[in-house]
Design a protein around this motif. Sequence first.
Motif, mmCIF file in Angstrom:
data_model
loop_
_atom_site.group_PDB
_atom_site.id
_atom_site.type_symbol
_atom_site.label_atom_id
_atom_site.label_comp_id
_atom_site.label_asym_id
_atom_site.label_seq_id
_atom_site.Cartn_x
_atom_site.Cartn_y
_atom_site.Cartn_z
ATOM 1 N N ASN A 42 0.864 -1.178 0.000
ATOM 2 C CA ASN A 42 0.000 0.000 0.000
ATOM 3 C C ASN A 42 0.902 1.230 0.000
ATOM 4 O O ASN A 42 2.120 1.105 -0.060
ATOM 5 N N GLU A 43 0.319 2.407 0.057
ATOM 6 C CA GLU A 43 1.110 3.636 -0.081
ATOM 7 C C GLU A 43 2.112 3.845 1.049
ATOM 8 O O GLU A 43 3.085 4.564 0.874
ATOM 9 N N GLU A 44 1.886 3.223 2.202
ATOM 10 C CA GLU A 44 2.760 3.443 3.345
ATOM 11 C C GLU A 44 3.742 2.303 3.614
ATOM 12 O O GLU A 44 4.850 2.543 4.072
ATOM 13 N N PHE A 45 3.318 1.055 3.351
ATOM 14 C CA PHE A 45 4.127 -0.090 3.744
ATOM 15 C C PHE A 45 4.131 -1.194 2.694
ATOM 16 O O PHE A 45 3.188 -1.335 1.937
ATOM 17 N N LEU A 46 5.196 -1.990 2.735
ATOM 18 C CA LEU A 46 5.276 -3.265 2.027
ATOM 19 C C LEU A 46 5.325 -4.326 3.116
ATOM 20 O O LEU A 46 6.179 -4.274 4.004
ATOM 21 N N GLN A 47 4.381 -5.260 3.085
ATOM 22 C CA GLN A 47 4.337 -6.337 4.069
ATOM 23 C C GLN A 47 4.737 -7.642 3.406
ATOM 24 O O GLN A 47 4.246 -7.967 2.338
ATOM 25 N N LEU A 48 5.608 -8.378 4.062
ATOM 26 C CA LEU A 48 6.027 -9.690 3.590
ATOM 27 C C LEU A 48 5.808 -10.689 4.720
ATOM 28 O O LEU A 48 6.282 -10.471 5.837
ATOM 29 N N LYS A 49 5.083 -11.763 4.418
ATOM 30 C CA LYS A 49 4.860 -12.830 5.397
ATOM 31 C C LYS A 49 5.255 -14.142 4.748
ATOM 32 O O LYS A 49 4.895 -14.404 3.611
ATOM 33 N N ARG A 50 5.986 -14.951 5.506
ATOM 34 C CA ARG A 50 6.374 -16.256 4.985
ATOM 35 C C ARG A 50 6.603 -17.214 6.139
ATOM 36 O O ARG A 50 6.815 -16.797 7.263
ATOM 37 N N GLY A 51 6.559 -18.496 5.808
ATOM 38 C CA GLY A 51 6.886 -19.521 6.778
ATOM 39 C C GLY A 51 5.700 -20.344 7.208
ATOM 40 O O GLY A 51 4.612 -19.822 7.410
ATOM 41 N N ALA A 52 5.915 -21.625 7.330
ATOM 42 C CA ALA A 52 4.895 -22.538 7.825
ATOM 43 C C ALA A 52 5.183 -22.889 9.274
ATOM 44 O O ALA A 52 4.310 -22.804 10.123
ATOM 45 N N LEU A 53 6.406 -23.271 9.564
ATOM 46 C CA LEU A 53 6.783 -23.599 10.940
ATOM 47 C C LEU A 53 7.319 -22.371 11.671
ATOM 48 O O LEU A 53 6.878 -22.053 12.760
ATOM 49 N N THR A 54 8.277 -21.697 11.064
ATOM 50 C CA THR A 54 8.805 -20.455 11.608
ATOM 51 C C THR A 54 8.220 -19.320 10.778
ATOM 52 O O THR A 54 8.559 -19.174 9.612
ATOM 53 N N LYS A 55 7.335 -18.552 11.374
ATOM 54 C CA LYS A 55 6.668 -17.478 10.639
ATOM 55 C C LYS A 55 7.464 -16.185 10.756
ATOM 56 O O LYS A 55 7.915 -15.825 11.840
#
Length: 121
Positions: A42-55
């Motif tokens: 979005n205009e303010e942030f880039l969010q990255l999420k990953r991981g199944a066991l270690t999030k």
Amino acid sequence: MDGKRGLVGFCGGVTAISVLYAVWDIFIQPAWLYKHWYYDVNEEFLQLKRGALTKVHQIIPMAKVQSVTTNQGPLMRKYGLYSVSVGTMGSSHEIPALPEEVAFALRHQIASYARINEVDE
């Protein structure tokens, strides 16, 4: 005779473990990682999420973004995929395996939000 039997058993065990690891590494792990990957811009942030066991959840302010690039190696070229790399002052973050249209649109969107001037190639 027991020495030969022990060696054959050991070699067979190592071979079985190697085959199982190859199946995991080639077929199961990439699907698992892809299933547990998410990004949002979005205009303010880039969010990255990953991981199944270690999030891992990273939030990158657009004000800190200094560069945005698309990358394509030989294997990704074969499948028409790109990765988008976002550079900040101290690190680089990657969004992997995106179709060409999505990767270039995302690069343009992040560059626009971060107020980075794009240069035509």
